[in-house]
Structures are given as C-alpha cells and as structure tokens.
Design an enzyme around this catalytic site. Structure first.
Site, PDB file in Angstrom:
ATOM      1  N   LYS A 124       0.866  -1.179   0.000  1.00 49.03           N
ATOM      2  CA  LYS A 124       0.000   0.000   0.000  1.00 49.03           C
ATOM      3  C   LYS A 124       0.894   1.216   0.000  1.00 49.03           C
ATOM      4  O   LYS A 124       1.827   1.317   0.806  1.00 49.03           O
ATOM      5  CB  LYS A 124      -0.872  -0.031   1.278  1.00 49.03           C
ATOM      6  CG  LYS A 124      -1.768   1.163   1.440  1.00 49.03           C
ATOM      7  CD  LYS A 124      -3.162   0.869   0.922  1.00 49.03           C
ATOM      8  CE  LYS A 124      -3.975   2.116   0.663  1.00 49.03           C
ATOM      9  NZ  LYS A 124      -3.691   2.804  -0.613  1.00 49.03           N
ATOM     10  N   GLN A 145       7.464   3.739   3.663  1.00 51.91           N
ATOM     11  CA  GLN A 145       6.036   3.392   3.729  1.00 51.91           C
ATOM     12  C   GLN A 145       5.815   2.103   4.528  1.00 51.91           C
ATOM     13  O   GLN A 145       4.816   1.971   5.239  1.00 51.91           O
ATOM     14  CB  GLN A 145       5.509   3.216   2.294  1.00 51.91           C
ATOM     15  CG  GLN A 145       3.997   3.207   2.179  1.00 51.91           C
ATOM     16  CD  GLN A 145       3.385   4.600   2.156  1.00 51.91           C
ATOM     17  OE1 GLN A 145       3.909   5.483   1.514  1.00 51.91           O
ATOM     18  NE2 GLN A 145       2.296   4.793   2.884  1.00 51.91           N
ATOM     19  N   LYS A 148       5.895   3.212   8.083  1.00 51.46           N
ATOM     20  CA  LYS A 148       4.745   4.074   8.373  1.00 51.46           C
ATOM     21  C   LYS A 148       3.466   3.246   8.495  1.00 51.46           C
ATOM     22  O   LYS A 148       2.695   3.401   9.436  1.00 51.46           O
ATOM     23  CB  LYS A 148       4.604   5.074   7.213  1.00 51.46           C
ATOM     24  CG  LYS A 148       3.466   6.039   7.349  1.00 51.46           C
ATOM     25  CD  LYS A 148       3.296   6.909   6.111  1.00 51.46           C
ATOM     26  CE  LYS A 148       4.620   7.371   5.558  1.00 51.46           C
ATOM     27  NZ  LYS A 148       4.507   8.491   4.645  1.00 51.46           N
ATOM     28  N   LYS A 160       5.317   1.805  -3.286  1.00 49.85           N
ATOM     29  CA  LYS A 160       5.248   3.169  -3.825  1.00 49.85           C
ATOM     30  C   LYS A 160       5.443   3.076  -5.329  1.00 49.85           C
ATOM     31  O   LYS A 160       6.080   2.136  -5.816  1.00 49.85           O
ATOM     32  CB  LYS A 160       6.345   4.041  -3.211  1.00 49.85           C
ATOM     33  CG  LYS A 160       6.084   5.526  -3.291  1.00 49.85           C
ATOM     34  CD  LYS A 160       5.169   6.036  -2.199  1.00 49.85           C
ATOM     35  CE  LYS A 160       4.772   7.474  -2.431  1.00 49.85           C
ATOM     36  NZ  LYS A 160       3.998   8.020  -1.306  1.00 49.85           N
ATOM     37  N   GLY A 199      -2.801   8.337  -4.105  1.00 50.68           N
ATOM     38  CA  GLY A 199      -2.162   9.527  -4.663  1.00 50.68           C
ATOM     39  C   GLY A 199      -0.887   9.918  -3.926  1.00 50.68           C
ATOM     40  O   GLY A 199      -0.531   9.332  -2.900  1.00 50.68           O
ATOM     41  N   ASP A 200      -0.185  10.878  -4.473  1.00 50.00           N
ATOM     42  CA  ASP A 200       0.998  11.491  -3.837  1.00 50.00           C
ATOM     43  C   ASP A 200       1.240  12.772  -4.634  1.00 50.00           C
ATOM     44  O   ASP A 200       0.305  13.287  -5.285  1.00 50.00           O
ATOM     45  CB  ASP A 200       2.201  10.543  -3.875  1.00 50.00           C
ATOM     46  CG  ASP A 200       3.367  11.034  -3.005  1.00 50.00           C
ATOM     47  OD1 ASP A 200       3.242  11.005  -1.773  1.00 50.00           O
ATOM     48  OD2 ASP A 200       4.402  11.475  -3.563  1.00 50.00           O
ATOM     49  N   THR A 243      -3.993  13.621   5.656  1.00 55.43           N
ATOM     50  CA  THR A 243      -2.557  13.742   5.941  1.00 55.43           C
ATOM     51  C   THR A 243      -2.282  15.047   6.693  1.00 55.43           C
ATOM     52  O   THR A 243      -1.562  15.065   7.701  1.00 55.43           O
ATOM     53  CB  THR A 243      -1.738  13.657   4.641  1.00 55.43           C
ATOM     54  OG1 THR A 243      -2.140  12.487   3.939  1.00 55.43           O
ATOM     55  CG2 THR A 243      -0.255  13.597   4.920  1.00 55.43           C
ATOM     56  N   ASN A 274      -2.019  19.305  -1.411  1.00 59.74           N
ATOM     57  CA  ASN A 274      -2.993  18.633  -0.541  1.00 59.74           C
ATOM     58  C   ASN A 274      -2.586  18.691   0.935  1.00 59.74           C
ATOM     59  O   ASN A 274      -3.373  19.120   1.789  1.00 59.74           O
ATOM     60  CB  ASN A 274      -3.136  17.174  -1.008  1.00 59.74           C
ATOM     61  CG  ASN A 274      -3.956  16.366  -0.039  1.00 59.74           C
ATOM     62  OD1 ASN A 274      -3.433  15.736   0.871  1.00 59.74           O
ATOM     63  ND2 ASN A 274      -5.269  16.404  -0.210  1.00 59.74           N
ATOM     64  N   SER A 412      -6.712   5.860   4.076  1.00 66.05           N
ATOM     65  CA  SER A 412      -6.797   4.974   2.908  1.00 66.05           C
ATOM     66  C   SER A 412      -7.152   3.557   3.361  1.00 66.05           C
ATOM     67  O   SER A 412      -7.955   2.869   2.724  1.00 66.05           O
ATOM     68  CB  SER A 412      -5.466   4.935   2.157  1.00 66.05           C
ATOM     69  OG  SER A 412      -5.354   6.038   1.301  1.00 66.05           O
TER      70      SER A 412
HETATM   71  P1  NDP Z   1       0.824  17.938  -4.052  1.00 67.31           P
HETATM   72  O1  NDP Z   1       1.222  17.563  -5.406  1.00 67.31           O
HETATM   73  O2  NDP Z   1      -0.609  18.168  -3.745  1.00 67.31           O
HETATM   74  O3  NDP Z   1       1.632  19.232  -3.572  1.00 67.31           O
HETATM   75  C1  NDP Z   1       3.018  19.241  -3.553  1.00 67.31           C
HETATM   76  C2  NDP Z   1       3.487  20.617  -3.140  1.00 67.31           C
HETATM   77  O4  NDP Z   1       4.876  20.579  -2.938  1.00 67.31           O
HETATM   78  C3  NDP Z   1       3.217  21.669  -4.197  1.00 67.31           C
HETATM   79  O5  NDP Z   1       3.024  22.896  -3.555  1.00 67.31           O
HETATM   80  C4  NDP Z   1       4.524  21.662  -4.991  1.00 67.31           C
HETATM   81  O6  NDP Z   1       4.795  22.868  -5.680  1.00 67.31           O
HETATM   82  C5  NDP Z   1       5.531  21.470  -3.886  1.00 67.31           C
HETATM   83  N1  NDP Z   1       6.721  20.822  -4.412  1.00 67.31           N
HETATM   84  C6  NDP Z   1       6.808  19.626  -5.037  1.00 67.31           C
HETATM   85  N2  NDP Z   1       8.065  19.375  -5.407  1.00 67.31           N
HETATM   86  C7  NDP Z   1       8.783  20.447  -5.018  1.00 67.31           C
HETATM   87  C8  NDP Z   1      10.143  20.783  -5.104  1.00 67.31           C
HETATM   88  N3  NDP Z   1      11.039  19.953  -5.670  1.00 67.31           N
HETATM   89  N4  NDP Z   1      10.535  21.976  -4.566  1.00 67.31           N
HETATM   90  C9  NDP Z   1       9.641  22.809  -3.983  1.00 67.31           C
HETATM   91  N5  NDP Z   1       8.335  22.546  -3.879  1.00 67.31           N
HETATM   92  C10 NDP Z   1       7.913  21.379  -4.371  1.00 67.31           C
HETATM   93  O7  NDP Z   1       1.419  16.783  -3.093  1.00 67.31           O
HETATM   94  P2  NDP Z   1       1.002  16.400  -1.627  1.00 67.31           P
HETATM   95  O8  NDP Z   1       0.597  17.594  -0.859  1.00 67.31           O
HETATM   96  O9  NDP Z   1       0.095  15.238  -1.714  1.00 67.31           O
HETATM   97  O10 NDP Z   1       2.383  15.826  -1.066  1.00 67.31           O
HETATM   98  C11 NDP Z   1       3.331  16.659  -0.394  1.00 67.31           C
HETATM   99  C12 NDP Z   1       4.270  15.782   0.412  1.00 67.31           C
HETATM  100  O11 NDP Z   1       3.507  15.015   1.359  1.00 67.31           O
HETATM  101  C13 NDP Z   1       5.069  14.756  -0.383  1.00 67.31           C
HETATM  102  O12 NDP Z   1       6.323  14.563   0.229  1.00 67.31           O
HETATM  103  C14 NDP Z   1       4.235  13.487  -0.229  1.00 67.31           C
HETATM  104  O13 NDP Z   1       5.001  12.314  -0.425  1.00 67.31           O
HETATM  105  C15 NDP Z   1       3.789  13.630   1.214  1.00 67.31           C
HETATM  106  N6  NDP Z   1       2.634  12.838   1.583  1.00 67.31           N
HETATM  107  C16 NDP Z   1       1.424  13.028   0.955  1.00 67.31           C
HETATM  108  C17 NDP Z   1       0.342  12.287   1.348  1.00 67.31           C
HETATM  109  C18 NDP Z   1      -1.007  12.531   0.791  1.00 67.31           C
HETATM  110  O14 NDP Z   1      -1.973  11.967   1.339  1.00 67.31           O
HETATM  111  N7  NDP Z   1      -1.175  13.344  -0.229  1.00 67.31           N
HETATM  112  C19 NDP Z   1       0.463  11.215   2.373  1.00 67.31           C
HETATM  113  C20 NDP Z   1       1.758  11.172   3.022  1.00 67.31           C
HETATM  114  C21 NDP Z   1       2.789  11.932   2.604  1.00 67.31           C
HETATM  115  P3  NDP Z   1       4.620  22.926  -7.272  1.00 67.31           P
HETATM  116  O15 NDP Z   1       3.140  22.930  -7.499  1.00 67.31           O
HETATM  117  O16 NDP Z   1       5.307  24.158  -7.692  1.00 67.31           O
HETATM  118  O17 NDP Z   1       5.289  21.675  -7.805  1.00 67.31           O
END
Ligand code: NDP
Length: 480
Positions: A124, A145, A148, A160, A199-200, A243, A274, A412
């Site tokens: 997962k 993961q 976690k 993943k 998603g991620d 999250t 997100n 999830s």
């Molecule tokens: P989103 O795609 O919704 O948002 C990602 C955010 O991070 C955007 O604001 C993006 O900016 C920014 N970002 C991505 N890459 C970079 C980079 N290299 N440098 C600077 N900013 C960056 O993703 P999520 O919010 O879902 O995920 C964010 C983090 O949380 C990740 O590490 C993910 O693995 C982790 N996570 C998410 C979960 C979930 O349920 N969604 C669960 C557990 C962990 P821009 O739009 O400019 O790319």
C-alpha cells in the site's frame, strides 16, 4: 535449552509461540555479530549505487535500529538478517508509458511500482507524478512506507510508484491519456489483495479517478484497488484532509506532553498542495496562525495569517486553476520570496509539507535559533539527515514523516475497510478514527523512544515500534 521470544525480547525456559508463528531456538541463531553502522551502510550503498535518497532513508532508520539490534536480547533479528531483508524490496517493476499530447506529439515516460514489503498486509502506498521521480526516490518512499504503515496499526504492507511525468501545464485531456497509458501496464501488477495504490505529489483526485476508471475497464471489476477515489465511487470522507489533519494532530499530541497547545502559535507551512492546505485548515481550527506557504517557485509570507478566506483562494488556485503561489500576494498582500524556502521566518511550529530534503542543516539551525518548539513532517523525509541531528541535539519536538504523516495512509486503510463492507462512514466517524490512530502512533513513539531523562526521541520511537511489528511477521514466516 533456552528459547528466545523475539516479540518480547525475553529469554524463557519453556516453549512459546510468536503470535501464531514458530519459536526460535538458540541453535537456529548463527552469525550474531553486532552491526557496525558505517560498514552496514557501505554495503547497502555498494549494492544500490546512485540511489542517494534511498541511502538517506535507510541511514536514518539504521541509526536508531543498529544500537537496538546490537542488544543481546535482539540477536535473533541479527541472526535472521531481518534488517538486511527489510532493505531489499520484494520487487521493482519498471515500464514504458507512451502517450500523445494535444498536438499528437508522442511522449515516452518511465513508470514504476516498487513493492517493498508485504509482511503485514498487501502493498500500500501512493503514486507520484513528478519529473524528479527515479527508482531511488521510489525506493526511499517504499522503504519508509513499510514502517509508516506498520505504525498505523492497520494490516498494510509498503509500496510506492509513479512516473517521471510532469502534469504541470498539461491539459486535462493530456493528463487523462497519460493516466490511462500508465494504468494500461500497472493494472496487471496491482489488486485488492495484492497492492493498492493511492495519490501522492502530482496525483490527486483527478488522476486517481482517471486511473481507477481505466483499471475498472481493463479488469471488469469494481473493487477498492485504488484509494483516494471520488466520494460517489467508493472514496472515503476525510481522505483528502487526512494527511494534513493527521500531521497537525500529531503536533497537538507532542505539544501536550509539554503542557503546550497549537492555539496562539505562529506557524510555518511549506508546500501548497494537498498536505499543506489541510494542515493550514486544521491549524486554523485549533487557533494557530499560519504565516507561510510555498511552491517550487518560492514562498509567500503573510504576517496577518492565512485565514479561511485566504485558504479558500489557495485551494481554488492550486486545485482548480493550477496556478502559482506568487499570485497570493497580488490579492492579499504580504511578500513573495522567489526561489526561497520559508524557514528563516521566526515561528513556534513548522510543518514541512512540500517534498524531500527541503530543510537543510542550516535551515534547521535557523529554526532552532528562532526558538522553534515543534516540527511535524507532513512531507516525506523533508529534513536532511544533518538537519534531523540538529533538531535532536536541540531537543525540539521533532516528528519524523513516517509517524507524522501516517494519517493519509491510515484513512486509505479505512477507505478499503468501507469498500470491503460496502458502507460509508460519516465524516465524524472517520475523523474520530483518524484522531485515535494518530494518538496511538504518538503513544507507540513514546513507548519506544522515551529516554531515561523523560525526553522522547520520536525518530527512535517510530523506527523501533514499526520494526518490531514487521520483524515479528518476517521471523514467523521463516527464511523467505
Ligand atoms: P501535491 O502535489 O498536492 O503538492 C506538492 C506541493 O509541494 C506543491 O506545492 C509543490 O509545488 C511542492 N513541491 C513539489 N516538489 C517540489 C520541489 N522539488 N521543490 C519545492 N516545492 C515542491 O502533493 P502532496 O501535498 O500530496 O504531497 C506533499 C508531500 O507530502 C510529499 O512529500 C508526499 O510524499 C507527502 N505525503 C502526501 C500524502 C497525501 O496523502 N497526499 C500522504 C503522506 C505523505 P509545485 O506545485 O510548484 O510543484
């Protein structure tokens, strides 16, 4: 003959069982040499060349597990080489994804699924669409993961996947074609009882829906094989929020141990996707003031705080228009700092919620110098290992991602339960279960990470609690 109970770490005279599995006798424990961290890491780096993110994730875990495994009562784990086995994914699947853009130009991307460890349940973990995706990034995420998911108390293994596809600037039709092409290969490797993606980064409700639609078409089955689905086709309430809410709940629990609360605190959040959005929402509910958000273009600083109205703008900007964070200041004032991260803004609490390695050792020192009380990692591995050491030395309430952001995968798991029972729980019901799970993860970290002077090292706690659970299952299965 003395027998060893790996689950309890005890010696006992009589035979005993480990859960429902076998027991291990002294004569079955050859080769119990203690680990040496640098030698262990040198071997791992040699076996996995050119994978710095994976090396970093393993080092962080090995730093807290090596002293633990070197204790005599844990030699059964050393003898069975559980740590080495946990560092080797069950399999890595890599495939070509071909699709056509709106001008009929053909594009080729590389897709992956890393099925890391299914000892305690089906694989997962999310799918990431971002140009920075490599096998190293997905191995680090799959490895994390596994730990976690074990902390959530739900029966989920670790996996993943994703692709080096950049959805930014692509039309809906292009994203749809990419998602369908990606699923045209992935579908044969996943399934309700084998591997359940979600998603991620770059994969939200839109992408999960396109992929689930394609999966359903190819298999002819409507099962909960993806999570994060739309509410009208098997999704769970609170999954979108989980999250960010969970990471805020974890901070609440850490602060409570010091008689503190989120109310009245000045807070930095990075990212604006997100996780960041729902961290801001929950911090606002709890009376905190969030003053920053960011994206890959830079960060905005609003000393008045990002209230509900401003957050609604961010959600529309990022989820519907897919615009840049800099637009915020044109509407609400504050300042935009191009190509910078928010960590130099004075604060009480920090929630890195964008991506890996966004807090360097220098950033961590700045946060500590400015008096940060707590750091809760919404993103995966956002702090470089030297930064983690800075937080640990300064005794900051520091929650590593595998504990702090486990709320997403936990809900999830709850989505899968609802799908299996063909029911939908209310928002309050799912939120209550999420709250309980985060509290439980916090308690596990305290149990396994409390030091003699009462300080809790959440890194140690999370790593050891999760290791014990996965390791017990691996021992019970024998050598596989
Ligand atoms: P989103 O795609 O919704 O948002 C990602 C955010 O991070 C955007 O604001 C993006 O900016 C920014 N970002 C991505 N890459 C970079 C980079 N290299 N440098 C600077 N900013 C960056 O993703 P999520 O919010 O879902 O995920 C964010 C983090 O949380 C990740 O590490 C993910 O693995 C982790 N996570 C998410 C979960 C979930 O349920 N969604 C669960 C557990 C962990 P821009 O739009 O400019 O790319």
């Amino acid at each position: 003959m003395a027998r060893v109970c790996p689950a309890l770490g005890l010696f006992a005279e009589g035979p005993f069982v480990l859960d429902s599995g076998p027991y291990v006798q002294e004569r079955d424990m050859p080769d119990t040499k203690p680990y040496e961290l640098d030698a262990f890491m040198a071997g791992l780096e040699k076996r996995n060349p050119g994978q710095p993110e994976f090396h970093q994730a393993v080092r962080e875990v090995a730093e807290s597990l090596v002293p633990y495994l070197n204790q005599d009562e844990n030699r059964v784990y050393r003898s069975a080489r559980i740590l080495e086995r946990m560092c080797e994914p069950d399999r890595v699947i890599s495939f070509r994804v071909c699709w056509q853009d709106d001008d009929h130009k053909v594009h080729i991307n590389r897709g992956y699924r890393v099925q890391f460890n299914n000892s305690i349940g089906p694989y997962k973990g999310g799918l990431r669409f971002h140009p920075s995706v490599t096998q190293s990034v997905l191995k680090f995420l799959g490895f994390e993961q596994t730990f976690k998911n074990a902390l959530t108390t739900l029966p989920m293994g670790g996996g993943k996947g994703g692709a080096n596809f950049d959805p930014k600037g692509r039309s809906d039709a292009e994203v749809m074609r990419f998602c369908q092409a990606f699923m045209a290969e992935l579908y044969r490797h996943i399934g309700y009882n084998t591997d359940i993606p979600a998603g991620d980064i770059g994969v939200g409700a839109r992408e999960v829906s396109y992929m689930f639609g394609m999966y359903k078409k190819l298999t002819g089955e409507f099962t909960g094989t993806l999570t994060g689905k739309g509410l009208s086709f098997g999704g769970s309430l609170i999954r979108t929020e989980a999250t960010g809410y969970g990471s805020t709940y974890f901070m609440q629990d850490m602060l409570e141990t010091k008689g503190e609360a989120i109310e009245g605190k000045t807070i930095l959040v990075s990212g604006s996707g997100n996780v960041a959005q729902y961290t801001v929402e929950k911090c606002n509910h709890l009376g905190g003031k969030v003053v920053t958000l960011s994206d890959s273009g830079g960060f905005i600083h609003d000393p008045d705080g990002i209230d509900e109205e401003k957050l609604a703008f961010i959600k529309e900007l990022k989820n519907v228009r897919r615009g840049r964070i800099a637009e915020y200041t044109e509407k609400f004032g504050g300042t935009f700092h191009a190509k910078e991260r928010p960590w130099a803004v004075p604060c009480d609490l920090a929630f890195p919620s964008a991506t890996q390695n966004e807090i360097s050792a220098d950033d961590a020192l700045t946060l500590v110098k400015n008096g940060v009380l707590g750091v809760s990692e919404g993103a995966n591995m956002p702090t470089e290992i030297e930064g983690v050491h800075v937080f640990q030395a300064a005794r900051v309430l520091y929650a590593p991602s595998k504990a702090a952001n486990a709320g997403g995968v936990a809900v999830s798991g709850l989505e899968q339960s609802q799908n299996a029972m063909r029911i939908s729980w209310s928002e309050d019901e799912v939120d209550r279960r999420l709250r309980d799970i985060m509290r439980d993860i916090h308690a596990q970290c305290v149990r396994h990470g409390q030091e003699p002077d009462g300080h809790v090292c959440y890194v140690t706690g999370a790593n050891r609690a999760a290791f014990n659970k996965v390791a017990a299952a691996m021992l019970a299965y024998g050598v596989l």
